[in-house]
Write a protein that holds these residues in place. Structure first.
Motif, mmCIF file in Angstrom:
data_model
loop_
_atom_site.group_PDB
_atom_site.id
_atom_site.type_symbol
_atom_site.label_atom_id
_atom_site.label_comp_id
_atom_site.label_asym_id
_atom_site.label_seq_id
_atom_site.Cartn_x
_atom_site.Cartn_y
_atom_site.Cartn_z
ATOM 1 N N ILE A 78 0.834 -1.131 0.006
ATOM 2 C CA ILE A 78 -0.057 0.022 -0.018
ATOM 3 C C ILE A 78 0.867 1.200 0.115
ATOM 4 C CG2 ILE A 78 -1.706 1.407 1.408
ATOM 5 C CD1 ILE A 78 -2.776 -1.337 2.225
ATOM 6 N N SER A 79 2.023 1.284 1.096
ATOM 7 C CA SER A 79 2.841 2.285 0.739
ATOM 8 C C SER A 79 3.598 2.379 -0.307
ATOM 9 C CB SER A 79 3.944 2.064 1.887
ATOM 10 O OG SER A 79 3.420 1.940 3.212
ATOM 11 N N LEU A 80 4.024 1.412 -1.204
ATOM 12 C CA LEU A 80 4.626 1.281 -2.276
ATOM 13 C C LEU A 80 3.793 1.869 -3.426
ATOM 14 C CD1 LEU A 80 6.873 -1.795 -2.161
ATOM 15 C CD2 LEU A 80 7.518 1.009 -2.171
ATOM 16 N N ALA A 81 2.553 1.705 -3.349
ATOM 17 C CA ALA A 81 1.592 1.891 -4.198
ATOM 18 C C ALA A 81 1.232 3.358 -4.272
ATOM 19 C CB ALA A 81 0.038 1.296 -4.231
ATOM 20 N N VAL A 82 1.407 4.008 -3.059
ATOM 21 C CA VAL A 82 1.344 5.497 -3.166
ATOM 22 C C VAL A 82 2.417 6.344 -3.960
ATOM 23 C CG1 VAL A 82 1.104 7.536 -1.729
ATOM 24 C CG2 VAL A 82 -0.206 5.835 -0.971
ATOM 25 N N TYR A 83 3.583 5.568 -3.504
ATOM 26 C CA TYR A 83 5.036 6.076 -4.366
ATOM 27 C C TYR A 83 4.937 5.901 -5.674
ATOM 28 C CZ TYR A 83 9.915 5.820 -5.633
ATOM 29 O OH TYR A 83 10.740 5.817 -6.379
ATOM 30 N N GLY A 84 4.173 4.796 -6.160
ATOM 31 C CA GLY A 84 4.227 4.418 -7.508
ATOM 32 C C GLY A 84 3.376 5.393 -8.170
ATOM 33 N N TRP A 85 2.164 5.536 -7.658
ATOM 34 C CA TRP A 85 1.033 6.396 -8.179
ATOM 35 C C TRP A 85 1.922 7.718 -8.483
ATOM 36 C CZ3 TRP A 85 -4.413 6.447 -5.775
ATOM 37 C CH2 TRP A 85 -5.099 6.973 -6.648
ATOM 38 N N TRP A 86 2.639 8.321 -7.453
ATOM 39 C CA TRP A 86 3.181 9.563 -7.570
ATOM 40 C C TRP A 86 4.332 9.476 -8.756
ATOM 41 C CZ3 TRP A 86 8.042 11.607 -7.605
ATOM 42 C CH2 TRP A 86 8.137 13.114 -7.430
ATOM 43 N N THR A 87 5.241 8.665 -8.839
ATOM 44 C CA THR A 87 6.336 8.459 -9.718
ATOM 45 C C THR A 87 5.668 8.380 -11.136
ATOM 46 O OG1 THR A 87 6.493 6.071 -9.558
ATOM 47 C CG2 THR A 87 7.983 7.487 -8.145
#
Length: 217
Positions: A78-87
């Motif tokens: 979930i944390s990485l999804a937020v990061y991936g969404w941003w990148t």
């Protein structure tokens, strides 16, 4: 109404497959997971919110099945999804709003493989000593592979698909062993989608390689 009252219906059997009850949680995880991987293969931004929903379903499912590392992995996802969404929307660099597909660099491979080995060893020891897991090594290995692959997915590294393929080849028999037959079937579908994603991302990678060579010349 308590949280348990809300979650209890999701844990109730919906159908029976191969003599084993299949819960609403597993069915919803199946559907959202398949949709998420299909969207990733198409580089569609909606894969991130769909993936977060999938992670929430799998937290419930894996906790019930004693796959504690996989359950904890969903929180990291979930944390990485937020990061991936941003990148994916901001990582393309100046003048670009789209993150291009790239190859994983040698430096990235070095620290990814080192982190994966350390993570697998550490999680195996933790699960063996602190939980009742019956598959500590395989649970730890798939966790490490999935984290490595998710990093690559966040950065649109084409080799992330190979890491997902390796993880899926372990996940399929692991979930069947845990009698999560629908989830095992889902990961067999993931494997097919990963092969499609690898093909499509490699096509998108080629133009960038030509651009990079032209700049270098």
């Amino acid at each position: 109404m308590t949280l348990a009252d809300i979650l209890d219906p999701l844990q109730q059997p919906l159908v029976t497959a191969l003599g084993t009850p299949v819960s609403w949680t597993e069915v919803l995880g199946f559907g959202s997971g398949a949709l998420c991987v299909w969207l990733v293969a198409r580089q569609h931004l909606a894969n991130w919110p769909i993936g977060i929903a999938n992670n929430l379903f799998f937290i419930l499912l894996f906790t019930q099945s004693g796959l504690y590392a996989d359950a904890g992995l969903q929180i990291v996802f979930i944390s990485l999804a937020v990061y991936g969404w941003w990148t994916w929307t901001h990582g393309g660099g100046p003048g670009s709003s789209v993150l291009p597909v790239r190859s994983t660099s040698r430096t990235e491979w070095t620290w990814l493989l080192a982190a994966g080995a350390v993570g697998t060893l550490g999680l195996t020891l933790l699960l063996s000593r602190a939980t009742d897991s019956t598959v500590p090594f395989w649970d730890a290995l798939t966790t490490s592979l999935s984290l490595m692959a998710t990093y690559g997915q966040c950065r649109k590294r084409v080799e992330s698909w190979w890491l997902w393929i390796a993880a899926d080849l372990v996940y399929i028999p692991l979930y069947a062993y845990k009698e999560l037959y629908l989830t095992s079937l889902l990961y067999a579908g993931f494997l097919v989608l990963c092969l499609i994603g690898l093909r499509d991302w490699r096509r998108d990678l080629a133009p960038h390689h030509r651009e990079d060579r032209a700049v270098a010349a």
